[in-house]
Design a protein around this motif. Structure first.
Motif, mmCIF file in Angstrom:
data_model
loop_
_atom_site.group_PDB
_atom_site.id
_atom_site.type_symbol
_atom_site.label_atom_id
_atom_site.label_comp_id
_atom_site.label_asym_id
_atom_site.label_seq_id
_atom_site.Cartn_x
_atom_site.Cartn_y
_atom_site.Cartn_z
ATOM 1 N N GLU A 120 -59.889 22.339 21.880
ATOM 2 C CA GLU A 120 -58.448 22.025 21.763
ATOM 3 C C GLU A 120 -57.873 21.571 23.111
ATOM 4 N N TYR A 157 -68.124 16.585 16.031
ATOM 5 C CA TYR A 157 -66.983 15.691 15.841
ATOM 6 C C TYR A 157 -66.306 15.385 17.183
ATOM 7 N N PHE A 158 -66.368 16.365 18.102
ATOM 8 C CA PHE A 158 -65.673 16.222 19.388
ATOM 9 C C PHE A 158 -66.581 15.965 20.580
ATOM 10 N N ASN A 191 -62.928 9.449 21.599
ATOM 11 C CA ASN A 191 -62.534 9.830 20.230
ATOM 12 C C ASN A 191 -63.313 9.078 19.156
ATOM 13 N N TYR A 193 -65.336 9.637 16.696
ATOM 14 C CA TYR A 193 -65.285 9.993 15.268
ATOM 15 C C TYR A 193 -63.856 10.160 14.781
ATOM 16 N N LYS A 194 -63.019 10.665 15.674
ATOM 17 C CA LYS A 194 -61.607 10.853 15.352
ATOM 18 C C LYS A 194 -60.942 9.532 14.981
ATOM 19 N N ASN A 195 -61.371 8.468 15.641
ATOM 20 C CA ASN A 195 -60.801 7.147 15.352
ATOM 21 C C ASN A 195 -61.240 6.618 13.994
ATOM 22 N N GLN A 196 -62.338 7.177 13.461
ATOM 23 C CA GLN A 196 -62.825 6.724 12.156
ATOM 24 C C GLN A 196 -62.224 7.539 11.012
ATOM 25 N N LYS A 198 -59.536 10.979 10.309
ATOM 26 C CA LYS A 198 -58.627 12.002 10.868
ATOM 27 C C LYS A 198 -59.246 13.398 10.739
ATOM 28 N N GLU A 199 -58.925 14.204 11.727
ATOM 29 C CA GLU A 199 -59.484 15.553 11.809
ATOM 30 C C GLU A 199 -59.340 16.368 10.526
ATOM 31 N N GLU A 200 -58.106 16.440 9.995
ATOM 32 C CA GLU A 200 -57.908 17.312 8.823
ATOM 33 C C GLU A 200 -58.663 16.806 7.599
ATOM 34 N N PHE A 202 -61.538 14.996 7.731
ATOM 35 C CA PHE A 202 -62.948 15.259 8.026
ATOM 36 C C PHE A 202 -63.308 16.696 7.642
#
Length: 264
Positions: A120, A157-158, A191, A193-196, A198-200, A202
């Motif tokens: 985080e 993911y991060f 980012n 994977y985040k760019n592909q 959204k976190e929630e 995923f």
């Protein structure tokens, strides 16, 4: 006065294991440009080495009985900051700057919450080098097979996780029941994977996929309210067998699959 280890804080200190400590310093590659965050410094065996090399060391310790020991050892070092607090309740960003490296022997009973907390704070943290239980490190770093879990994907993911080396239980006081491992997580700055996805979104699908370890993807995804026929068609489009289990999917497989789900 000898220090009594407290079970409630999951305290197992590395006894003067020069070899292990040197190895930690080696793999975490601490330089004179680094600000290092240490969680649970204990009696300061690793802290002393970090201070020799790093530009700045911020140590977070919850146990007030250790405060005196740590202050006596390090308070006169201008590179050292001791934060007496629970790491999970600490505002990390107010103590460290961007590009911080975490090097720590963390309390095992809160491994996942600590990893989540550090991720985080990826705005200020670049690399994480931590000692955890051996099986936890194997789980986080597993590329495929039954070790993989939601935690594996949450880290993937991060950032990129790597199992670095094993530390036998005899290297600690008191001797714990299990061996430990030293591992790293290098957080992505792009980012990717985040760019592909959204976190929630995923995590909604990843948690569903792992909802019952014994069941295959077809059955687990049914918990999201899709019919078996819809699911067969989605899995087929993603070129994933309906009898496949979540543990055998790579993060790329998940992203491809979730993209198809979301486009339906």
């Amino acid at each position: 006065m000898s220090f009594k280890h407290k079970k409630k804080f999951g305290q197992n200190f590395l006894t003067d294991q020069k070899e292990v400590l040197q190895k930690i310093m080696e793999v975490s590659n601490v330089t004179s440009d680094d600000t290092v965050l240490e969680i649970g410094p204990g009696e300061g065996a690793l802290t002393a080495l970090l201070l020799e090399t790093a530009k700045k060391v911020v140590a977070i310790e919850i146990d007030t009985d250790l405060e005196k020991i740590l202050r006596k050892k390090f308070d006169n070092n201008p590179k050292y900051t001791l934060v007496m607090n629970d790491v999970l309740e600490t505002d990390i960003q107010s103590f460290v700057e961007k590009g911080t490296k975490v090097v720590a022997n963390i309390p095992y009973y809160i491994t996942s919450p600590i990893i989540n907390k550090l991720i985080e704070n990826r705005e200020v943290i670049d690399e994480i080098y931590i000692m955890v239980q051996k099986e936890v490190a194997e789980r986080i770093c597993a590329k495929k097979g039954k070790e993989r879990s939601v935690l594996t994907l949450a880290v993937e993911y991060f950032g990129a996780a790597e199992y670095l080396f094993t530390i036998p239980k005899e290297a600690f006081t008191p001797i714990p029941k299990v061996d430990s491992a030293f591992m790293s997580i290098k957080l992505y700055k792009d980012n990717r994977y985040k760019n592909q996805i959204k976190e929630e979104i995923f995590f909604k699908y990843v948690k569903a996929a792992f909802s019952s370890k014994r069941k295959n993807l077809l059955n687990n995804f049914a918990t999201l309210g899709y019919s078996k026929d819809e699911l067969r068609s989605i899995l087929n489009e993603a070129k994933i067998s309906e009898t496949e289990r979540a543990e055998n999917l790579s993060i790329e497989d998940f992203i491809r699959l979730i993209t198809i789900f979301e486009n339906k």
